[in-house]
Each structure stands twice: as C-alpha cells, then as structure tokens.
Design a protein around this motif. Sequence first.
Motif, PDB file in Angstrom:
ATOM      1  N   GLU A  64       0.826  -1.206   0.000  1.00  0.00           N
ATOM      2  CA  GLU A  64       0.000   0.000   0.000  1.00  0.00           C
ATOM      3  C   GLU A  64       0.862   1.259   0.000  1.00  0.00           C
ATOM      4  N   ASN A  65       1.964   1.227   0.726  1.00  0.00           N
ATOM      5  CA  ASN A  65       2.860   2.379   0.752  1.00  0.00           C
ATOM      6  C   ASN A  65       3.488   2.604  -0.621  1.00  0.00           C
ATOM      7  N   ALA A  66       3.858   1.509  -1.295  1.00  0.00           N
ATOM      8  CA  ALA A  66       4.424   1.632  -2.642  1.00  0.00           C
ATOM      9  C   ALA A  66       3.401   2.218  -3.611  1.00  0.00           C
ATOM     10  N   GLU A  67       2.165   1.765  -3.525  1.00  0.00           N
ATOM     11  CA  GLU A  67       1.114   2.281  -4.402  1.00  0.00           C
ATOM     12  C   GLU A  67       0.937   3.781  -4.203  1.00  0.00           C
ATOM     13  N   PHE A  82       8.748   5.582 -11.980  1.00  0.00           N
ATOM     14  CA  PHE A  82       9.364   4.334 -12.446  1.00  0.00           C
ATOM     15  C   PHE A  82       9.610   4.451 -13.929  1.00  0.00           C
ATOM     16  N   SER A  83      10.865   4.244 -14.351  1.00  0.00           N
ATOM     17  CA  SER A  83      11.212   4.312 -15.760  1.00  0.00           C
ATOM     18  C   SER A  83      11.561   2.923 -16.275  1.00  0.00           C
ATOM     19  N   SER A  84      10.738   2.397 -17.162  1.00  0.00           N
ATOM     20  CA  SER A  84      11.057   1.103 -17.764  1.00  0.00           C
ATOM     21  C   SER A  84      12.220   1.252 -18.742  1.00  0.00           C
ATOM     22  N   GLU A  85      12.374   2.437 -19.347  1.00  0.00           N
ATOM     23  CA  GLU A  85      13.480   2.668 -20.275  1.00  0.00           C
ATOM     24  C   GLU A  85      14.828   2.581 -19.562  1.00  0.00           C
ATOM     25  N   LEU A  86      14.895   3.096 -18.327  1.00  0.00           N
ATOM     26  CA  LEU A  86      16.131   3.034 -17.550  1.00  0.00           C
ATOM     27  C   LEU A  86      16.252   1.736 -16.758  1.00  0.00           C
ATOM     28  N   GLU A  87      15.245   0.857 -16.920  1.00  0.00           N
ATOM     29  CA  GLU A  87      15.216  -0.446 -16.251  1.00  0.00           C
ATOM     30  C   GLU A  87      15.242  -0.310 -14.731  1.00  0.00           C
ATOM     31  N   ASP A  88      14.465   0.658 -14.229  1.00  0.00           N
ATOM     32  CA  ASP A  88      14.319   0.806 -12.783  1.00  0.00           C
ATOM     33  C   ASP A  88      13.733  -0.474 -12.188  1.00  0.00           C
ATOM     34  N   GLU A  89      13.971  -0.654 -10.882  1.00  0.00           N
ATOM     35  CA  GLU A  89      13.467  -1.837 -10.190  1.00  0.00           C
ATOM     36  C   GLU A  89      12.894  -1.450  -8.831  1.00  0.00           C
ATOM     37  N   VAL A 112       3.021  -7.900  -7.074  1.00  0.00           N
ATOM     38  CA  VAL A 112       4.253  -7.790  -7.852  1.00  0.00           C
ATOM     39  C   VAL A 112       4.089  -8.479  -9.212  1.00  0.00           C
ATOM     40  N   ASN A 113       3.448  -9.636  -9.230  1.00  0.00           N
ATOM     41  CA  ASN A 113       3.222 -10.339 -10.494  1.00  0.00           C
ATOM     42  C   ASN A 113       2.358  -9.516 -11.445  1.00  0.00           C
ATOM     43  N   GLU A 114       1.369  -8.832 -10.894  1.00  0.00           N
ATOM     44  CA  GLU A 114       0.513  -7.965 -11.713  1.00  0.00           C
ATOM     45  C   GLU A 114       1.331  -6.823 -12.319  1.00  0.00           C
ATOM     46  N   LYS A 115       2.225  -6.252 -11.528  1.00  0.00           N
ATOM     47  CA  LYS A 115       3.071  -5.163 -12.013  1.00  0.00           C
ATOM     48  C   LYS A 115       3.982  -5.642 -13.137  1.00  0.00           C
ATOM     49  N   ASN A 116       4.482  -6.866 -13.007  1.00  0.00           N
ATOM     50  CA  ASN A 116       5.430  -7.383 -13.987  1.00  0.00           C
ATOM     51  C   ASN A 116       4.780  -7.764 -15.306  1.00  0.00           C
ATOM     52  N   VAL A 117       3.454  -7.838 -15.340  1.00  0.00           N
ATOM     53  CA  VAL A 117       2.756  -8.065 -16.606  1.00  0.00           C
ATOM     54  C   VAL A 117       2.944  -6.856 -17.514  1.00  0.00           C
ATOM     55  N   GLN A 118       2.910  -5.671 -16.915  1.00  0.00           N
ATOM     56  CA  GLN A 118       3.049  -4.426 -17.670  1.00  0.00           C
ATOM     57  C   GLN A 118       4.510  -4.149 -18.015  1.00  0.00           C
ATOM     58  N   TYR A 119       5.381  -4.240 -17.029  1.00  0.00           N
ATOM     59  CA  TYR A 119       6.830  -4.091 -17.246  1.00  0.00           C
ATOM     60  C   TYR A 119       7.556  -4.773 -16.101  1.00  0.00           C
ATOM     61  N   GLY A 121      10.495  -5.782 -13.392  1.00  0.00           N
ATOM     62  CA  GLY A 121      11.322  -4.946 -12.531  1.00  0.00           C
ATOM     63  C   GLY A 121      10.814  -4.863 -11.102  1.00  0.00           C
ATOM     64  N   TRP A 122       9.800  -5.661 -10.767  1.00  0.00           N
ATOM     65  CA  TRP A 122       9.260  -5.689  -9.407  1.00  0.00           C
ATOM     66  C   TRP A 122       9.586  -7.048  -8.778  1.00  0.00           C
ATOM     67  N   PHE A 123      10.069  -7.020  -7.517  1.00  0.00           N
ATOM     68  CA  PHE A 123      10.557  -8.237  -6.886  1.00  0.00           C
ATOM     69  C   PHE A 123      10.217  -8.271  -5.390  1.00  0.00           C
ATOM     70  N   VAL A 124      10.107  -9.489  -4.874  1.00  0.00           N
ATOM     71  CA  VAL A 124       9.991  -9.724  -3.434  1.00  0.00           C
ATOM     72  C   VAL A 124      11.145 -10.620  -3.028  1.00  0.00           C
ATOM     73  N   VAL A 125      11.878 -10.231  -1.981  1.00  0.00           N
ATOM     74  CA  VAL A 125      12.909 -11.111  -1.431  1.00  0.00           C
ATOM     75  C   VAL A 125      12.584 -11.341   0.045  1.00  0.00           C
TER      76      VAL A 125
END
Length: 232
Positions: A64-67, A82-89, A112-119, A121-125
């Motif tokens: 929620e904070n990220a959103e 967030f810049s997909s061109e600069l490959e932000d993560e 995160v999986n929903e975000k990665n459908v669009q571009y 660069g989103w991860f959970v560790v």
Amino acid sequence: MRYLSRNKIYEKVDPFKNAKKLYIFCEGDRETGYFKFFQGLASNIDIIPVSNDNGKSDPVKLKENAELLFNGNINTPAIFSFSSELEDEVWFVIDTDLWNEGDKINKLKAFVNEKNVQYSGWFVVQSNPCFELWLYYHFHADKPNEEDVLCFTSFKEYVASKITGGFDNRGMPVEIQRAAKNAEINFELADDQPVLFSTEVFKLAKQIIKFTKAQLNQCLEDLRKSQSNRSE
C-alpha cells in the motif's frame, strides 16, 4: 577486523541523471540503515531505501505504501517515478516470521506479479525467519545450527552473538559480496518460499554488486590496508 565507517572509506557521489533506480521497500529500520550504506557508492545506480509508513510493516502495508508513493491519491501527489526505459526496479524486503498469517506474503507477491505483466522490474525477497539471517551470512558460510538458535530468546539475539560487537550498518555492509555467496549456497525453497535459514536477499545484493563491485573492492582493499597498518 575493525570496520571503518562508510564516510571514512569512500566519499559519497551523486547518481547520474539517467542512473538506474533501485527502490527498496523495507520492513524496519535495520534494513533501511543497511541499504543506505550503498547510497552514493557509485554514480551509475541510485539506491533508494524506503522505510515503512509509521510502523506499518507487514507485506500488505508495504504494498500500500508503494502504491501511494508511485501513484499518489486524491490528497497526496506521487513522489516516486518508475522508468522502464532506464530499467528501474522495485524490491520488497520482507521477513517470514508470522506474515504468512492472513496470506499477506502471497498478496504482496500477487501484486508484484501484476506489475510485472506491464513491465518487469518488481521483486519480493524473503528471509526465513528474518532479515538478521542475511546479516549473519556476512560472516558465516554455514547455516545456523537450529539447536544453538534455540538456546537464545530470539533469532536476532542469536545473530548478535555470532557477530563480534553486533552488526554495524556503518561499515559491515561492505562484506555484501561474501554475504551473497554464502546466502546463495545455503538457499532452499519449499512451496515457493524460503525454508528455515534461507534468504532471498542475495538476489537484490547481486544487483547492487553489479553496479558497485569496483567501489566495494576498493573499500575492502582500503580496509585491509588500514588493518595492516594498525598491526605493524
């Protein structure tokens, strides 16, 4: 070894205008302080640790904070871009602890999986049981002994006993390359989650190392020279 504080081993530099950004959403102050060590270490990467929102640290609250920070709302403008061109993560660093209650970890992973459908660069560790396991691997190549751990009131207390003086974010993160190697060697998954004494933080560490390896190695060399001079 006596670790020098970051400001004594390498001057802070500003990131390039087109530097790749790593946004790192952290559960607690320990994690935020750790990743701040790498800020300004190299100009080609902009590392941005993000603390939890007023103690709201469970995986859903981090989502929620990220959103809010990326999208804003009717009352609050967006702060991050967030810049997909600069490959932000974007990385979420979470503990296992009790967060599996209410399926909170899976809710964050679904986001995160929903975000990665669009571009991508989103991860959970995730660390099992907690982030302190990652700190442990900075100095130990083998998994903790479960019987030894049970002699302590908490895993954090156990880790503190295994690192002389306790883990110091001002200098010890310089051993991130060793931590990544140790953590990856000891990593195991079961049902898509790290088993006990496994941590996925090495995946994020590899990205940081990729952009800061030369500076990290110079820091380590300066540290060893300083240690050698003191022993003469």
